[in-house]
Motif scaffolding. Structure first.
Motif, PDB file in Angstrom:
ATOM      1  N   UNK A 271       0.829  -1.209   0.000  1.00  0.00           N
ATOM      2  CA  UNK A 271       0.000   0.000   0.000  1.00  0.00           C
ATOM      3  C   UNK A 271       0.867   1.264   0.000  1.00  0.00           C
ATOM      4  N   UNK A 272       2.007   1.216   0.700  1.00  0.00           N
ATOM      5  CA  UNK A 272       2.884   2.385   0.754  1.00  0.00           C
ATOM      6  C   UNK A 272       3.472   2.693  -0.628  1.00  0.00           C
ATOM      7  N   UNK A 273       3.933   1.654  -1.321  1.00  0.00           N
ATOM      8  CA  UNK A 273       4.502   1.858  -2.655  1.00  0.00           C
ATOM      9  C   UNK A 273       3.415   2.257  -3.661  1.00  0.00           C
ATOM     10  N   UNK A 274       2.215   1.713  -3.475  1.00  0.00           N
ATOM     11  CA  UNK A 274       1.101   2.082  -4.353  1.00  0.00           C
ATOM     12  C   UNK A 274       0.762   3.564  -4.206  1.00  0.00           C
ATOM     13  N   UNK A 275       0.758   4.049  -2.946  1.00  0.00           N
ATOM     14  CA  UNK A 275       0.454   5.464  -2.707  1.00  0.00           C
ATOM     15  C   UNK A 275       1.589   6.359  -3.192  1.00  0.00           C
ATOM     16  N   UNK A 276       2.840   5.926  -3.000  1.00  0.00           N
ATOM     17  CA  UNK A 276       3.977   6.754  -3.417  1.00  0.00           C
ATOM     18  C   UNK A 276       4.040   6.893  -4.934  1.00  0.00           C
ATOM     19  N   UNK A 277       3.648   5.835  -5.641  1.00  0.00           N
ATOM     20  CA  UNK A 277       3.665   5.890  -7.099  1.00  0.00           C
ATOM     21  C   UNK A 277       2.428   6.564  -7.685  1.00  0.00           C
ATOM     22  N   UNK A 278       1.405   6.822  -6.842  1.00  0.00           N
ATOM     23  CA  UNK A 278       0.202   7.499  -7.315  1.00  0.00           C
ATOM     24  C   UNK A 278      -0.771   6.606  -8.036  1.00  0.00           C
ATOM     25  N   UNK A 279      -0.559   5.287  -8.017  1.00  0.00           N
ATOM     26  CA  UNK A 279      -1.440   4.370  -8.737  1.00  0.00           C
ATOM     27  C   UNK A 279      -2.756   4.128  -8.004  1.00  0.00           C
ATOM     28  N   UNK A 280      -2.912   4.678  -6.797  1.00  0.00           N
ATOM     29  CA  UNK A 280      -4.179   4.553  -6.074  1.00  0.00           C
ATOM     30  C   UNK A 280      -5.148   5.665  -6.443  1.00  0.00           C
ATOM     31  N   UNK A 281      -4.732   6.604  -7.286  1.00  0.00           N
ATOM     32  CA  UNK A 281      -5.570   7.723  -7.696  1.00  0.00           C
ATOM     33  C   UNK A 281      -6.360   7.359  -8.952  1.00  0.00           C
ATOM     34  N   UNK A 282      -7.425   8.105  -9.266  1.00  0.00           N
ATOM     35  CA  UNK A 282      -8.144   7.878 -10.529  1.00  0.00           C
ATOM     36  C   UNK A 282      -7.221   8.106 -11.722  1.00  0.00           C
ATOM     37  N   UNK A 283      -7.526   7.439 -12.857  1.00  0.00           N
ATOM     38  CA  UNK A 283      -6.644   7.489 -14.029  1.00  0.00           C
ATOM     39  C   UNK A 283      -6.467   8.909 -14.556  1.00  0.00           C
ATOM     40  N   UNK A 284      -7.553   9.687 -14.565  1.00  0.00           N
ATOM     41  CA  UNK A 284      -7.461  11.053 -15.084  1.00  0.00           C
ATOM     42  C   UNK A 284      -6.514  11.882 -14.212  1.00  0.00           C
ATOM     43  N   UNK A 285      -6.634  11.743 -12.909  1.00  0.00           N
ATOM     44  CA  UNK A 285      -5.746  12.474 -12.006  1.00  0.00           C
ATOM     45  C   UNK A 285      -4.307  11.990 -12.145  1.00  0.00           C
TER      46      UNK A 285
END
Length: 313
Positions: A49-63
């Motif tokens: 989850x930490x790496x997912x948040x740091x890479x921004x892949x937890x955000x919507x695709x447009x964002x």
């Protein structure tokens, strides 16, 4: 001229934005989870989850797109999932090897194509013309990796004259740099030279048949002067076009040749990023390739005006 440049730069920016959208959308369709591949087989959910948040892949695709595009405008192409290094530093590390191979290859290509294509056009349907046609057809048809393997077997394995592969920076070892450059440059230069030879032949033949050339010959001008001022300058436009296309192709990385010769270029970096699902590196590399093609097309158009002043009007 200033207005033309501004229009071309505006068009290039529109194309670059379109390429960035397409690249970002296509990369998202690549199957596989890049975070899982980056972490390996052993990891806990908290690290994931930490790496997912740091890479921004937890955000919507447009964002995600607007965040990536906004950073790209400042030169920040993100961080590699696999190595943790910035994409800009990874590209900068591979760029000298790519530039070296590309410009050396295009030099070899022009040394082959210009004399061969010109002589072939000046003596159509002669023995020289037939030999040039066979050579160009051979260079286009034979796979470059097969030529690369043959050169390695002969010059590295049997004769021992050249290293079989690798890359050494020019500043560290000039002689070693040259030795390792010869075979990759000859392989890629031969393929590009075979393509350019056909364009040189056809463009020189077309220029030789022009009305102003026949008029100059009828006036009794020396053959060298007619060829230099009336044939060669008009034949340069197609040559500049195809040379620009070949240079852009080479700057985008010759993946197969780079793999065979263990050449650390941008093509091999892009291939590795695809295999590792390293989205930031892949997006940055493709965006750079698109920028290279746009810049070279702009330079080619500017060279047109220098070669043929009529284009300015």
């Amino acid at each position: 001229m200033t207005g033309y440049l501004l229009r071309r730069v505006g068009q290039a920016l529109v194309v670059l934005v379109g390429v960035s959208v397409i690249v970002f959308a296509l990369v998202q369709l690549v199957p596989g989870d890049p975070i899982r591949l980056a972490l390996g087989t052993r990891f806990d959910q908290e690290t994931y989850d930490a790496l997912l948040a740091r890479s921004g892949l937890d955000q919507p695709l447009v964002q995600q797109y607007f965040t990536w595009a906004g950073r790209a405008l400042t030169g920040d192409l993100g961080v590699s999932f696999r190595s943790g290094e910035t994409v800009t530093s990874l590209i900068a590390e591979r760029l000298p090897a790519t530039l070296t191979l590309a410009f050396a290859s295009i030099l070899v290509a022009l040394l082959i194509a210009v004399p061969l294509g010109t002589v072939s056009a000046l003596r159509p349907r002669s023995v020289v013309d037939r030999v040039a046609t066979v050579i160009s057809q051979f260079g286009i048809s034979v796979p470059d990796f097969w030529v690369a393997i043959v050169l390695i077997l002969v010059f590295a394995g049997t004769l021992g004259w050249l290293p079989s592969g690798g890359y050494v920076p020019l500043s560290d070892d000039p002689w070693g740099w040259l030795q390792r450059l010869i075979m990759p440059a000859v392989v890629t230069g031969t393929v590009s030279g075979s393509v350019i030879t056909r364009f040189v032949r056809s463009s020189v033949l077309e220029a030789l048949g022009a009305d102003h050339v026949r008029t100059a010959q009828a006036k009794g001008l020396p053959t060298r002067q007619v060829f230099t001022w009336h044939v060669l300058r008009n034949a340069l436009l197609p040559l500049v076009t195809v040379t620009g296309v070949q240079l852009a192709y080479l700057l985008s990385g010759v993946v197969v040749v780079e793999i065979v010769f263990s050449w650390p270029g941008l093509g091999q970096l892009a291939l590795q990023s695809v295999q590792a699902r390293d989205y930031p590196v892949l997006q940055g590399a493709i965006l750079l390739f698109a920028l290279v093609f746009l810049l070279i097309n702009l330079v080619v158009d500017l060279l047109y005006t220098a070669i043929d002043p009529r284009i300015r009007r």
